[in-house]
Scaffold this motif. Structure first.
Motif, PDB file in Angstrom:
ATOM      1  N   UNK A 188      -3.006 -81.896  64.235  1.00 35.54           N
ATOM      2  CA  UNK A 188      -1.678 -81.498  63.780  1.00 35.54           C
ATOM      3  C   UNK A 188      -1.367 -80.101  64.326  1.00 35.54           C
ATOM      4  N   UNK A 189      -0.593 -80.072  65.397  1.00 36.24           N
ATOM      5  CA  UNK A 189      -0.357 -78.831  66.126  1.00 36.24           C
ATOM      6  C   UNK A 189       0.354 -77.748  65.341  1.00 36.24           C
ATOM      7  N   UNK A 190       1.077 -78.101  64.288  1.00 40.41           N
ATOM      8  CA  UNK A 190       1.851 -77.081  63.552  1.00 40.41           C
ATOM      9  C   UNK A 190       0.951 -76.121  62.779  1.00 40.41           C
ATOM     10  N   UNK A 191      -0.328 -76.462  62.636  1.00 37.15           N
ATOM     11  CA  UNK A 191      -1.251 -75.596  61.902  1.00 37.15           C
ATOM     12  C   UNK A 191      -1.901 -74.524  62.784  1.00 37.15           C
ATOM     13  N   UNK A 192      -1.609 -74.539  64.079  1.00 39.01           N
ATOM     14  CA  UNK A 192      -2.200 -73.572  64.999  1.00 39.01           C
ATOM     15  C   UNK A 192      -1.143 -72.543  65.406  1.00 39.01           C
ATOM     16  N   UNK A 193      -1.483 -71.258  65.290  1.00 42.74           N
ATOM     17  CA  UNK A 193      -0.502 -70.211  65.557  1.00 42.74           C
ATOM     18  C   UNK A 193      -1.102 -69.126  66.444  1.00 42.74           C
ATOM     19  N   UNK A 194      -0.222 -68.288  66.988  1.00 45.20           N
ATOM     20  CA  UNK A 194      -0.644 -67.085  67.699  1.00 45.20           C
ATOM     21  C   UNK A 194      -0.804 -65.999  66.639  1.00 45.20           C
ATOM     22  N   UNK A 195      -2.032 -65.529  66.460  1.00 40.36           N
ATOM     23  CA  UNK A 195      -2.377 -64.703  65.297  1.00 40.36           C
ATOM     24  C   UNK A 195      -1.645 -63.371  65.256  1.00 40.36           C
ATOM     25  N   UNK A 196      -1.520 -62.697  66.395  1.00 40.63           N
ATOM     26  CA  UNK A 196      -0.894 -61.375  66.388  1.00 40.63           C
ATOM     27  C   UNK A 196       0.535 -61.433  65.853  1.00 40.63           C
ATOM     28  N   UNK A 197       1.303 -62.398  66.337  1.00 41.64           N
ATOM     29  CA  UNK A 197       2.697 -62.513  65.903  1.00 41.64           C
ATOM     30  C   UNK A 197       2.782 -62.774  64.407  1.00 41.64           C
ATOM     31  N   UNK A 198       1.885 -63.616  63.893  1.00 40.80           N
ATOM     32  CA  UNK A 198       1.907 -63.963  62.471  1.00 40.80           C
ATOM     33  C   UNK A 198       1.643 -62.724  61.609  1.00 40.80           C
ATOM     34  N   UNK A 199       0.586 -62.000  61.906  1.00 44.62           N
ATOM     35  CA  UNK A 199       0.221 -60.857  61.062  1.00 44.62           C
ATOM     36  C   UNK A 199       1.180 -59.675  61.265  1.00 44.62           C
ATOM     37  N   UNK A 200       1.588 -59.426  62.498  1.00 48.13           N
ATOM     38  CA  UNK A 200       2.429 -58.263  62.763  1.00 48.13           C
ATOM     39  C   UNK A 200       3.800 -58.404  62.126  1.00 48.13           C
ATOM     40  N   UNK A 201       4.246 -59.650  61.935  1.00 50.61           N
ATOM     41  CA  UNK A 201       5.577 -59.858  61.352  1.00 50.61           C
ATOM     42  C   UNK A 201       5.668 -59.276  59.949  1.00 50.61           C
ATOM     43  N   UNK A 202       4.648 -59.559  59.090  1.00 52.01           N
ATOM     44  CA  UNK A 202       4.776 -59.020  57.737  1.00 52.01           C
ATOM     45  C   UNK A 202       4.232 -57.601  57.607  1.00 52.01           C
ATOM     46  N   UNK A 203       3.495 -57.115  58.607  1.00 52.55           N
ATOM     47  CA  UNK A 203       3.111 -55.703  58.605  1.00 52.55           C
ATOM     48  C   UNK A 203       4.292 -54.811  58.987  1.00 52.55           C
ATOM     49  N   UNK A 204       5.348 -55.440  59.529  1.00 56.36           N
ATOM     50  CA  UNK A 204       6.564 -54.711  59.871  1.00 56.36           C
ATOM     51  C   UNK A 204       7.478 -54.506  58.667  1.00 56.36           C
ATOM     52  N   UNK A 205       7.235 -55.299  57.593  1.00 61.84           N
ATOM     53  CA  UNK A 205       8.144 -55.252  56.428  1.00 61.84           C
ATOM     54  C   UNK A 205       8.162 -53.856  55.802  1.00 61.84           C
ATOM     55  N   UNK A 220      -8.843 -60.977  63.416  1.00 64.33           N
ATOM     56  CA  UNK A 220      -7.550 -61.003  64.096  1.00 64.33           C
ATOM     57  C   UNK A 220      -6.529 -60.174  63.327  1.00 64.33           C
ATOM     58  N   UNK A 221      -6.629 -60.196  61.989  1.00 62.18           N
ATOM     59  CA  UNK A 221      -5.762 -59.346  61.168  1.00 62.18           C
ATOM     60  C   UNK A 221      -6.066 -57.873  61.440  1.00 62.18           C
ATOM     61  N   UNK A 222      -7.354 -57.527  61.507  1.00 61.14           N
ATOM     62  CA  UNK A 222      -7.749 -56.141  61.782  1.00 61.14           C
ATOM     63  C   UNK A 222      -7.185 -55.682  63.122  1.00 61.14           C
ATOM     64  N   UNK A 223      -7.320 -56.513  64.161  1.00 61.77           N
ATOM     65  CA  UNK A 223      -6.805 -56.148  65.486  1.00 61.77           C
ATOM     66  C   UNK A 223      -5.286 -55.976  65.463  1.00 61.77           C
ATOM     67  N   UNK A 224      -4.606 -56.866  64.740  1.00 60.27           N
ATOM     68  CA  UNK A 224      -3.149 -56.769  64.645  1.00 60.27           C
ATOM     69  C   UNK A 224      -2.735 -55.487  63.942  1.00 60.27           C
ATOM     70  N   UNK A 225      -3.458 -55.148  62.871  1.00 57.49           N
ATOM     71  CA  UNK A 225      -3.148 -53.929  62.125  1.00 57.49           C
ATOM     72  C   UNK A 225      -3.362 -52.689  62.989  1.00 57.49           C
ATOM     73  N   UNK A 226      -4.474 -52.660  63.732  1.00 56.10           N
ATOM     74  CA  UNK A 226      -4.765 -51.512  64.592  1.00 56.10           C
ATOM     75  C   UNK A 226      -3.711 -51.392  65.685  1.00 56.10           C
ATOM     76  N   UNK A 227      -3.281 -52.532  66.234  1.00 56.24           N
ATOM     77  CA  UNK A 227      -2.256 -52.496  67.287  1.00 56.24           C
ATOM     78  C   UNK A 227      -0.915 -51.996  66.766  1.00 56.24           C
ATOM     79  N   UNK A 228      -0.699 -52.107  65.444  1.00 55.07           N
ATOM     80  CA  UNK A 228       0.527 -51.594  64.832  1.00 55.07           C
ATOM     81  C   UNK A 228       0.392 -50.136  64.404  1.00 55.07           C
ATOM     82  N   UNK A 229      -0.737 -49.521  64.729  1.00 56.79           N
ATOM     83  CA  UNK A 229      -0.909 -48.105  64.448  1.00 56.79           C
ATOM     84  C   UNK A 229      -1.652 -47.776  63.171  1.00 56.79           C
ATOM     85  N   UNK A 230      -2.181 -48.775  62.482  1.00 58.76           N
ATOM     86  CA  UNK A 230      -2.938 -48.539  61.253  1.00 58.76           C
ATOM     87  C   UNK A 230      -4.419 -48.298  61.566  1.00 58.76           C
TER      88      UNK A 230
END
Length: 358
Positions: free
Chosen positions: A341-358, A23-33
């Motif tokens: 515990x629902x707080x441990x489940x996230x939408x992966x793209x948003x999580x990874x893309x946020x810090x790839x934007x830094x 999921x990290x790989x897909x997020x990175x590729x979607x950000x142009x990496x």
């Protein structure tokens, strides 16, 4: 221009792309990496062709070799980030090397165990120094649970337990409107001794013989065989049993929509594991709203809140918990979200893309 990300891992399986690293790989590729996966040539178990993704083999016996450092040095001008696991003996030396080359290290801890030492003992001091250096040199530290979040305790530390990318969530949403639950107990995953499938088959046979569950329940086994002899023994046991042979089915590995169809149809997914980290399939089940039961051999104590769905790591406990859940299915589904515990489940793209934007 630095437009690549390097992942360093000691082995490669194609199914990694259906896990958090994928999921990290897909997020990175979607950000142009573009993404390179650096691993030992002897540990490339399957090959893969994918746009903007390449497997880079190293001909060594272990990852912490001079060739690793030479490769990074020669390619320092193209990599912006390196994704790495903290299991290396000289991890902080590697992190320092990356920082000197102006490459940002992203550390993914998985379910690593933090040893407890007597305060101010030599071992405790060494642990604290190593932790401080890791925290200082890392760009981000991604952890799976609260214990690790508290251990590293810096602004660089992010908690990511379980997630799915948006494309997977869209598949689940599309399929769930037309699929109804069946009287099926599902095992879906790799077939080997560590996953404990033999225990589930034994438990299912006992439940049938004792007439503790509805006679309509069947056990479906879906997965990739990674230990052939182990699988052969299980298959033989089922085929030679008058009780099991009409109630247990073996099917090949599923992917994509077919994978989620199996989970959506099941009344209960069981992972009878002997020992592993945080199982990714828990996220698939949660977003499919299918009950998931496992043993305390899995590192899921922060997430599974009901002890009947998170049983002790033995066959008798599996038996009692599966019996209890199957005989109370309506109640479990009526209160589904209270069991996890629902707080441990996230939408992966948003999580990874946020810090790839830094």
């Amino acid at each position: 221009m630095k437009n690549k990300i390097l992942i360093i891992h000691y082995e490669f399986y194609k199914n990694y792309l259906n896990k958090n690293i994928g999921y990290f790989i897909d997020s990175a590729i979607s950000k142009g990496y573009e993404v390179d996966f650096l691993t030992l040539s002897s540990n490339i178990h399957e090959n893969l062709k994918k746009d903007n993704f390449k497997i880079i083999p190293i001909d060594e016996n272990h990852m912490e070799s001079i060739n690793l450092y030479l490769y990074i040095f020669k390619n320092r001008s193209i990599y912006k980030y390196v994704w790495i696991y903290p299991s290396y003996k000289y991890i902080n030396f590697l992190l320092l090397f990356l920082r000197i080359l102006d490459v940002k290290p992203i550390i993914k801890t998985d379910s690593m165990i933090i040893k407890k030492y007597t305060r101010f003992s030599p071992y405790w001091i060494r642990q604290q120094v190593k932790k401080k250096l890791t925290s200082l040199l890392a760009y981000k530290i991604i952890v799976e649970n609260k214990k690790l979040l508290d251990f590293y305790s810096t602004k660089k530390t992010l908690q990511y337990s379980l997630g799915l990318p948006q494309k997977n969530l869209d598949i689940i949403k599309e399929l769930s409107t037309n699929i109804k639950k069946e009287k099926t107990i599902l095992y879906i995953g790799r077939i080997n001794h560590a996953k404990g499938l033999d225990r589930l088959i034994e438990v299912f046979e006992r439940l049938i013989m004792s007439r503790k569950i509805n006679n309509e329940f069947n056990l479906k086994i879906v997965g990739k065989v990674v230990e052939q002899e182990y699988y052969n023994n299980l298959f033989k046991k089922v085929q030679e049993s008058d009780i099991l042979k009409t109630r247990v089915s073996f099917q090949n590995e599923r992917n994509g929509k077919d994978y989620y169809k199996e989970i959506l149809k099941a009344s209960l997914v069981v992972l009878p594991t002997r020992n592993e980290g945080l199982p990714n399939i828990l996220a698939d089940c949660y977003f499919c709203k299918t009950l998931f039961l496992t043993t305390k051999g899995a590192k899921a104590s922060d997430i599974i809140l009901d002890n009947k769905l998170f049983c002790e790591n033995d066959e008798d406990s599996l038996y009692k918990c599966i019996e209890n859940v199957l005989n109370s299915l309506d109640n479990y589904y009526a209160n589904y979200y209270s069991h996890y515990n629902g707080k441990y489940f996230v939408e992966a793209n948003s999580f990874f893309e946020e810090f790839l934007n830094d």
